[in-house]
Scaffold this motif. Structure first.
Motif, PDB file in Angstrom:
ATOM      1  N   SER A 296      50.442  32.774  47.959  1.00 37.57           N
ATOM      2  CA  SER A 296      51.669  32.950  48.732  1.00 37.57           C
ATOM      3  C   SER A 296      51.487  34.004  49.818  1.00 37.57           C
ATOM      4  N   SER A 297      52.155  33.783  50.942  1.00 37.08           N
ATOM      5  CA  SER A 297      52.121  34.771  52.029  1.00 37.08           C
ATOM      6  C   SER A 297      53.084  35.919  51.779  1.00 37.08           C
ATOM      7  N   VAL A 298      53.884  35.822  50.705  1.00 34.33           N
ATOM      8  CA  VAL A 298      54.884  36.856  50.419  1.00 34.33           C
ATOM      9  C   VAL A 298      54.228  38.210  50.197  1.00 34.33           C
ATOM     10  N   HIS A 299      53.026  38.216  49.566  1.00 37.64           N
ATOM     11  CA  HIS A 299      52.394  39.514  49.300  1.00 37.64           C
ATOM     12  C   HIS A 299      52.039  40.228  50.590  1.00 37.64           C
ATOM     13  N   ARG A 300      51.787  39.475  51.668  1.00 37.98           N
ATOM     14  CA  ARG A 300      51.489  40.121  52.948  1.00 37.98           C
ATOM     15  C   ARG A 300      52.761  40.654  53.597  1.00 37.98           C
ATOM     16  N   LYS A 301      53.889  40.010  53.295  1.00 38.70           N
ATOM     17  CA  LYS A 301      55.157  40.437  53.886  1.00 38.70           C
ATOM     18  C   LYS A 301      55.803  41.584  53.107  1.00 38.70           C
ATOM     19  N   LEU A 302      55.843  41.427  51.779  1.00 35.93           N
ATOM     20  CA  LEU A 302      56.587  42.376  50.949  1.00 35.93           C
ATOM     21  C   LEU A 302      55.703  43.239  50.055  1.00 35.93           C
ATOM     22  N   GLY A 303      54.432  42.813  49.860  1.00 36.25           N
ATOM     23  CA  GLY A 303      53.553  43.546  48.954  1.00 36.25           C
ATOM     24  C   GLY A 303      53.820  43.156  47.510  1.00 36.25           C
ATOM     25  N   MET A 304      52.775  43.220  46.699  1.00 39.58           N
ATOM     26  CA  MET A 304      52.905  42.929  45.267  1.00 39.58           C
ATOM     27  C   MET A 304      52.201  44.035  44.481  1.00 39.58           C
ATOM     28  N   PRO A 305      52.751  45.257  44.513  1.00 40.89           N
ATOM     29  CA  PRO A 305      52.089  46.379  43.837  1.00 40.89           C
ATOM     30  C   PRO A 305      51.922  46.170  42.340  1.00 40.89           C
ATOM     31  N   PHE A 306      52.754  45.313  41.746  1.00 37.96           N
ATOM     32  CA  PHE A 306      52.652  45.067  40.307  1.00 37.96           C
ATOM     33  C   PHE A 306      51.324  44.432  39.926  1.00 37.96           C
ATOM     34  N   LYS A 307      50.633  43.821  40.885  1.00 42.19           N
ATOM     35  CA  LYS A 307      49.339  43.205  40.583  1.00 42.19           C
ATOM     36  C   LYS A 307      48.299  44.241  40.149  1.00 42.19           C
ATOM     37  N   GLN A 308      48.517  45.499  40.498  1.00 48.92           N
ATOM     38  CA  GLN A 308      47.569  46.544  40.135  1.00 48.92           C
ATOM     39  C   GLN A 308      47.449  46.692  38.619  1.00 48.92           C
ATOM     40  N   VAL A 309      48.497  46.336  37.894  1.00 50.65           N
ATOM     41  CA  VAL A 309      48.470  46.446  36.429  1.00 50.65           C
ATOM     42  C   VAL A 309      47.353  45.583  35.852  1.00 50.65           C
ATOM     43  N   MET A 310      47.174  44.381  36.384  1.00 50.64           N
ATOM     44  CA  MET A 310      46.127  43.494  35.903  1.00 50.64           C
ATOM     45  C   MET A 310      44.751  44.106  36.121  1.00 50.64           C
ATOM     46  N   VAL A 311      44.562  44.706  37.281  1.00 51.22           N
ATOM     47  CA  VAL A 311      43.287  45.355  37.578  1.00 51.22           C
ATOM     48  C   VAL A 311      43.040  46.500  36.599  1.00 51.22           C
ATOM     49  N   GLU A 312      44.069  47.305  36.372  1.00 52.30           N
ATOM     50  CA  GLU A 312      43.926  48.444  35.464  1.00 52.30           C
ATOM     51  C   GLU A 312      43.583  47.997  34.051  1.00 52.30           C
ATOM     52  N   ARG A 313      44.228  46.925  33.580  1.00 52.08           N
ATOM     53  CA  ARG A 313      43.926  46.409  32.245  1.00 52.08           C
ATOM     54  C   ARG A 313      42.465  45.961  32.153  1.00 52.08           C
ATOM     55  N   THR A 314      41.993  45.290  33.200  1.00 54.16           N
ATOM     56  CA  THR A 314      40.614  44.802  33.187  1.00 54.16           C
ATOM     57  C   THR A 314      39.629  45.956  33.251  1.00 54.16           C
ATOM     58  N   VAL A 315      39.929  46.952  34.059  1.00 51.17           N
ATOM     59  CA  VAL A 315      39.064  48.139  34.134  1.00 51.17           C
ATOM     60  C   VAL A 315      38.968  48.798  32.759  1.00 51.17           C
ATOM     61  N   ASP A 316      40.108  48.969  32.105  1.00 46.78           N
ATOM     62  CA  ASP A 316      40.110  49.591  30.772  1.00 46.78           C
ATOM     63  C   ASP A 316      39.288  48.776  29.779  1.00 46.78           C
ATOM     64  N   ALA A 317      39.431  47.448  29.834  1.00 46.11           N
ATOM     65  CA  ALA A 317      38.705  46.581  28.909  1.00 46.11           C
ATOM     66  C   ALA A 317      37.205  46.651  29.152  1.00 46.11           C
ATOM     67  N   VAL A 318      36.814  46.664  30.410  1.00 46.56           N
ATOM     68  CA  VAL A 318      35.391  46.774  30.758  1.00 46.56           C
ATOM     69  C   VAL A 318      34.847  48.136  30.327  1.00 46.56           C
ATOM     70  N   GLN A 319      35.635  49.196  30.553  1.00 49.87           N
ATOM     71  CA  GLN A 319      35.196  50.542  30.187  1.00 49.87           C
ATOM     72  C   GLN A 319      34.990  50.654  28.683  1.00 49.87           C
TER      73      GLN A 319
END
Length: 207
Positions: free
Chosen positions: A121-144
């Motif tokens: 979706s182009s919405v993330h470019r218009k409004l941003g989707m900061p909540f997506k960072q949670v997924m990254v953080e979970r994956t980083v923790d799991a890898v660590q």
């Protein structure tokens, strides 16, 4: 344009506004999963499906983008939730990371239209989707945790996690956008990512 024929129902009692908002989001989720394109969604169509006046939708969402944003946030929360549950039930860091990725892949395969909207979706470019960072953080923790347990080589967990997420998201998006390709089993492809990118030994993993 066809609002005259829109079926009406009783207005929500005071304090039920949140209930209607929830119904709007759930209805939009179902529609977007079928449409697989947020540009094809309209607030009037959502209102017709629920059986309310379009003005009732506008009270909660001023435009389509704000509704799409709410839907993508809900989708993201579900993806994080199924991943967390699978990880917690796995028993060790390596199986947990694999289970997390498999659970998220299964969600995407069950909801291809929503997954496509969430990532394209182009919405993330218009409004941003900061909540997506949670997924990254979970994956980083799991890898660590895998690195800390000594079952994956020591490295920068954030870099490895981003590489892994990029590979998995690409795999899922391609499968959704090119369904006629002769794809290998998703679990086998994921195991190769975990071996090559994280350094896990997936040779004994169940399919």
């Amino acid at each position: 344009m066809d609002e005259i024929s829109t079926p009406r129902r009783r207005s929500n009692a005071r304090g039920h506004g949140e209930k209607l908002r929830e119904e709007i989001v759930e209805t939009a989720m179902q529609m977007l999963d079928e449409l697989a394109d947020d540009e094809a969604l309209s607030l009037r169509a959502v209102a017709r499906t629920i059986g309310i006046a379009a003005t009732s939708v506008y009270l909660h969402f001023p435009d389509r983008d704000s509704l799409v944003l709410a839907v993508t946030q809900r989708c993201h929360e579900e993806l994080v939730g199924v991943g967390d549950a699978a990880d917690a039930a796995a028993g060790d860091p390596g199986r947990g990371l694999r289970a997390r990725m498999l659970a998220q892949a299964a969600w995407a395969q069950a909801h291809p239209g929503l997954y496509k909207v969430l990532h394209e979706s182009s919405v993330h470019r218009k409004l941003g989707m900061p909540f997506k960072q949670v997924m990254v953080e979970r994956t980083v923790d799991a890898v660590q945790r895998c690195m800390d347990a000594g079952i994956a080589p020591a490295d920068d967990a954030t870099t490895v996690a981003i590489d892994l997420r990029t590979a998995v998201n690409g795999m899922l998006s391609q499968r959704i956008n090119e369904p006629d390709m002769r794809w290998p089993p998703a679990a086998e492809q994921l195991d190769r990512f975990l071996t090559k990118l994280v350094g896990l030994d997936c040779s004994g993993s169940a399919g």
